[in-house]
Design a protein around this motif. Structure first.
Motif, PDB file in Angstrom:
ATOM      1  N   VAL A 168       0.718  -0.831   0.132  1.00 42.57           N
ATOM      2  CA  VAL A 168       0.221  -0.277   0.043  1.00 42.57           C
ATOM      3  C   VAL A 168       1.076   1.601   0.085  1.00 42.57           C
ATOM      4  CG1 VAL A 168      -1.715  -1.227   1.079  1.00 42.57           C
ATOM      5  CG2 VAL A 168      -0.028   0.058   2.265  1.00 42.57           C
ATOM      6  N   ASP A 169       2.536   0.975   0.874  1.00 41.55           N
ATOM      7  CA  ASP A 169       3.341   2.207   0.547  1.00 41.55           C
ATOM      8  C   ASP A 169       4.536   1.776  -0.456  1.00 41.55           C
ATOM      9  OD1 ASP A 169       3.694   0.563   2.237  1.00 41.55           O
ATOM     10  OD2 ASP A 169       3.479   1.851   3.977  1.00 41.55           O
ATOM     11  N   HIS A 170       4.539   1.317  -1.357  1.00 42.54           N
ATOM     12  CA  HIS A 170       6.139   1.046  -1.227  1.00 42.54           C
ATOM     13  C   HIS A 170       6.344  -0.377  -2.131  1.00 42.54           C
ATOM     14  CE1 HIS A 170      10.259   1.109  -1.446  1.00 42.54           C
ATOM     15  NE2 HIS A 170      10.796  -0.989  -1.099  1.00 42.54           N
ATOM     16  N   THR A 171       6.901   0.374  -3.740  1.00 44.47           N
ATOM     17  CA  THR A 171       7.293  -0.269  -4.845  1.00 44.47           C
ATOM     18  C   THR A 171       8.724   0.238  -5.121  1.00 44.47           C
ATOM     19  OG1 THR A 171       4.527  -0.097  -5.470  1.00 44.47           O
ATOM     20  CG2 THR A 171       5.719  -0.816  -6.672  1.00 44.47           C
ATOM     21  N   PRO A 172       8.840  -1.860  -5.409  1.00 44.65           N
ATOM     22  CA  PRO A 172      10.875  -0.788  -6.004  1.00 44.65           C
ATOM     23  C   PRO A 172      10.435  -1.018  -6.982  1.00 44.65           C
ATOM     24  CG  PRO A 172      10.212  -3.608  -5.187  1.00 44.65           C
ATOM     25  CD  PRO A 172       9.202  -2.736  -4.336  1.00 44.65           C
ATOM     26  N   VAL A 173      11.193   0.097  -7.820  1.00 42.60           N
ATOM     27  CA  VAL A 173      11.702   0.199  -8.539  1.00 42.60           C
ATOM     28  C   VAL A 173      13.260   0.525  -8.728  1.00 42.60           C
ATOM     29  CG1 VAL A 173      11.325   1.578 -10.656  1.00 42.60           C
ATOM     30  CG2 VAL A 173       9.280   1.469  -9.160  1.00 42.60           C
ATOM     31  N   TYR A 174      14.006  -0.496 -10.337  1.00 47.41           N
ATOM     32  CA  TYR A 174      15.600   0.160 -10.583  1.00 47.41           C
ATOM     33  C   TYR A 174      15.878   0.364 -12.063  1.00 47.41           C
ATOM     34  CZ  TYR A 174      14.728  -4.246  -8.062  1.00 47.41           C
ATOM     35  OH  TYR A 174      14.416  -4.888  -5.816  1.00 47.41           O
ATOM     36  N   PRO A 175      16.078   1.520 -11.900  1.00 46.46           N
ATOM     37  CA  PRO A 175      16.983   2.015 -12.967  1.00 46.46           C
ATOM     38  C   PRO A 175      16.719   1.772 -14.600  1.00 46.46           C
ATOM     39  CG  PRO A 175      17.372   3.781 -10.723  1.00 46.46           C
ATOM     40  CD  PRO A 175      16.658   2.100 -10.386  1.00 46.46           C
ATOM     41  N   LEU A 190      10.712  10.147 -21.383  1.00 51.14           N
ATOM     42  CA  LEU A 190       9.994   9.097 -20.306  1.00 51.14           C
ATOM     43  C   LEU A 190       8.950   9.742 -19.463  1.00 51.14           C
ATOM     44  CD1 LEU A 190      12.548   6.879 -19.096  1.00 51.14           C
ATOM     45  CD2 LEU A 190      11.360   6.058 -20.823  1.00 51.14           C
ATOM     46  N   ILE A 191       7.642   9.559 -19.139  1.00 49.37           N
ATOM     47  CA  ILE A 191       6.731   9.883 -18.364  1.00 49.37           C
ATOM     48  C   ILE A 191       6.685   8.905 -16.533  1.00 49.37           C
ATOM     49  CG2 ILE A 191       4.837  10.731 -17.311  1.00 49.37           C
ATOM     50  CD1 ILE A 191       4.313  11.933 -19.731  1.00 49.37           C
ATOM     51  N   LEU A 192       7.554   9.453 -15.533  1.00 52.28           N
ATOM     52  CA  LEU A 192       7.191   8.067 -14.601  1.00 52.28           C
ATOM     53  C   LEU A 192       5.457   8.630 -13.849  1.00 52.28           C
ATOM     54  CD1 LEU A 192      10.877   8.803 -13.106  1.00 52.28           C
ATOM     55  CD2 LEU A 192      10.036   6.775 -14.540  1.00 52.28           C
ATOM     56  N   ALA A 209      13.677  11.357  -4.475  1.00 50.44           N
ATOM     57  CA  ALA A 209      15.167  10.516  -5.051  1.00 50.44           C
ATOM     58  C   ALA A 209      15.272   9.612  -5.338  1.00 50.44           C
ATOM     59  CB  ALA A 209      15.830  10.159  -3.319  1.00 50.44           C
ATOM     60  N   MET A 210      14.226   8.806  -6.121  1.00 51.55           N
ATOM     61  CA  MET A 210      13.817   7.790  -7.592  1.00 51.55           C
ATOM     62  C   MET A 210      13.655   7.994  -8.720  1.00 51.55           C
ATOM     63  SD  MET A 210      10.466   5.273  -7.757  1.00 51.55           S
ATOM     64  CE  MET A 210       9.015   6.244  -8.377  1.00 51.55           C
ATOM     65  N   THR A 211      13.331   9.583  -9.024  1.00 50.44           N
ATOM     66  CA  THR A 211      13.276   9.987  -9.717  1.00 50.44           C
ATOM     67  C   THR A 211      14.485  10.659 -10.445  1.00 50.44           C
ATOM     68  OG1 THR A 211      11.355  11.359  -9.043  1.00 50.44           O
ATOM     69  CG2 THR A 211      11.738  12.417 -10.991  1.00 50.44           C
ATOM     70  N   HIS A 212      15.297  11.097  -8.832  1.00 45.79           N
ATOM     71  CA  HIS A 212      16.178  11.365 -10.033  1.00 45.79           C
ATOM     72  C   HIS A 212      17.292  10.729 -10.373  1.00 45.79           C
ATOM     73  CE1 HIS A 212      16.369  16.059  -8.401  1.00 45.79           C
ATOM     74  NE2 HIS A 212      15.735  15.248  -7.721  1.00 45.79           N
ATOM     75  N   ARG A 213      17.365   9.463  -9.322  1.00 47.59           N
ATOM     76  CA  ARG A 213      17.898   8.026 -10.000  1.00 47.59           C
ATOM     77  C   ARG A 213      18.095   7.416 -11.333  1.00 47.59           C
ATOM     78  NH1 ARG A 213      16.879   6.755  -4.295  1.00 47.59           N
ATOM     79  NH2 ARG A 213      14.708   4.994  -5.042  1.00 47.59           N
ATOM     80  N   ILE A 214      16.543   7.202 -11.434  1.00 47.22           N
ATOM     81  CA  ILE A 214      15.780   7.982 -12.915  1.00 47.22           C
ATOM     82  C   ILE A 214      16.777   8.298 -14.343  1.00 47.22           C
ATOM     83  CG2 ILE A 214      13.851   6.470 -14.057  1.00 47.22           C
ATOM     84  CD1 ILE A 214      12.612   5.370 -12.388  1.00 47.22           C
ATOM     85  N   VAL A 225      14.096  12.269 -18.595  1.00 50.57           N
ATOM     86  CA  VAL A 225      13.269  12.330 -17.934  1.00 50.57           C
ATOM     87  C   VAL A 225      12.006  13.659 -17.536  1.00 50.57           C
ATOM     88  CG1 VAL A 225      11.752  11.565 -15.441  1.00 50.57           C
ATOM     89  CG2 VAL A 225      13.437  10.571 -16.625  1.00 50.57           C
ATOM     90  N   LEU A 226      11.032  13.781 -18.762  1.00 49.66           N
ATOM     91  CA  LEU A 226      10.026  14.644 -18.243  1.00 49.66           C
ATOM     92  C   LEU A 226       9.287  15.126 -17.444  1.00 49.66           C
ATOM     93  CD1 LEU A 226       9.048  13.611 -22.604  1.00 49.66           C
ATOM     94  CD2 LEU A 226      10.584  15.741 -21.546  1.00 49.66           C
TER      95      LEU A 226
END
Length: 245
Positions: A168-175, A190-192, A209-214, A225-226
């Motif tokens: 409900v509050d976390h999803t792992p994503v790998y750049p 890309l649009i995340l 932080a995830m946005t910056h990593r990707i 990443v747009l």
């Protein structure tokens, strides 16, 4: 498997008795105005849309307006009604599982039409259209998922794919996986997108932080990443518009 107590013969009889729905209404429902329609015609509200959908499939003993009002009172909105679980819908309609199947088909048809329009046009040229699509995809999701819209050089949609689904509050994503898929599709932008099932679209520090990593991983391969859009119920937040990356 067919729903409990409902065989294909039962559904077939119900489908045989379906009443036709006027084409102009359906095209307006899906966001398309055919030639000759009045452009400033008022958009149908939730109750009218739901009543028309019910009228197309329900038996003549059911009053579509009354049932639409009851469903909206129970579930709160058209979107929540259409995405209601089968047990909840059967309870609310007295066991009419065919309605749930029909609602899901209508929802899927609407999403596919919206997606087709994004594939023909610059996704960022009409933010309202983009956001309507994202709400339809994620507003009613009960667990968090991350999706990526892969865009071509004209910023038209190449693909919309789920890259992660979690709690409900976390999803792992790998750049690296996001970038690998972008290269396979020959995407240049890309649009995340991800949802907050809590209904609050405010970005967390981890979201930023995830946005910056990707974005950093993608830029190494010439991919931009747009935006990163967070959906929380009917509300959305654009990290780009908020100046967060």
């Amino acid at each position: 498997m067919t729903p409990k107590g409902k065989g294909f013969a039962d559904m077939g009889q119900a489908l045989h008795g379906m009443k036709p729905v006027e084409l102009p209404f359906l095209t307006r429902l899906m966001g398309y105005e055919p030639d000759g329609d009045t452009p400033d015609a008022p958009a149908p509200d939730d109750k009218e849309i739901l009543s028309r959908l019910i009228a197309a499939v329900a038996s003549r003993s059911i009053n579509p307006d009354d049932l639409a009002a009851a469903l909206l009172q129970r579930f709160g909105s058209l979107a929540a009604t259409i995405r209601a679980s089968l047990p909840d819908m059967e309870e609310a309609t007295g066991g009419n599982s065919l309605l749930q199947v029909y609602f899901l088909l209508a929802h899927e048809a609407g999403i596919r039409l919206q997606r087709a329009r994004l594939m023909r046009n610059n996704v960022l040229a009409d933010k309202d259209q983009l956001y309507a699509y994202l709400r339809a995809m994620l507003a009613q999701e009960l667990v968090e998922q991350v999706r990526v819209l892969f865009l071509d050089a004209h910023r038209c949609l190449l693909a919309d794919e789920m890259q992660g689904r979690g709690t409900v509050d976390h999803t792992p994503v790998y750049p690296r996986e996001v970038v690998r898929r972008a290269l396979e599709l020959k995407a240049v932008g890309l649009i995340l997108v991800h949802n907050h099932p809590s209904g609050d679209p405010s970005p967390s520090q981890e979201d930023i932080a995830m946005t910056h990593r990707i974005a950093q991983a993608a830029s190494l391969m010439g991919i931009t990443v747009l935006d990163h859009v967070i959906v929380g119920g009917s509300r959305l937040v654009s990290l780009k518009e908020e100046g967060l990356f």
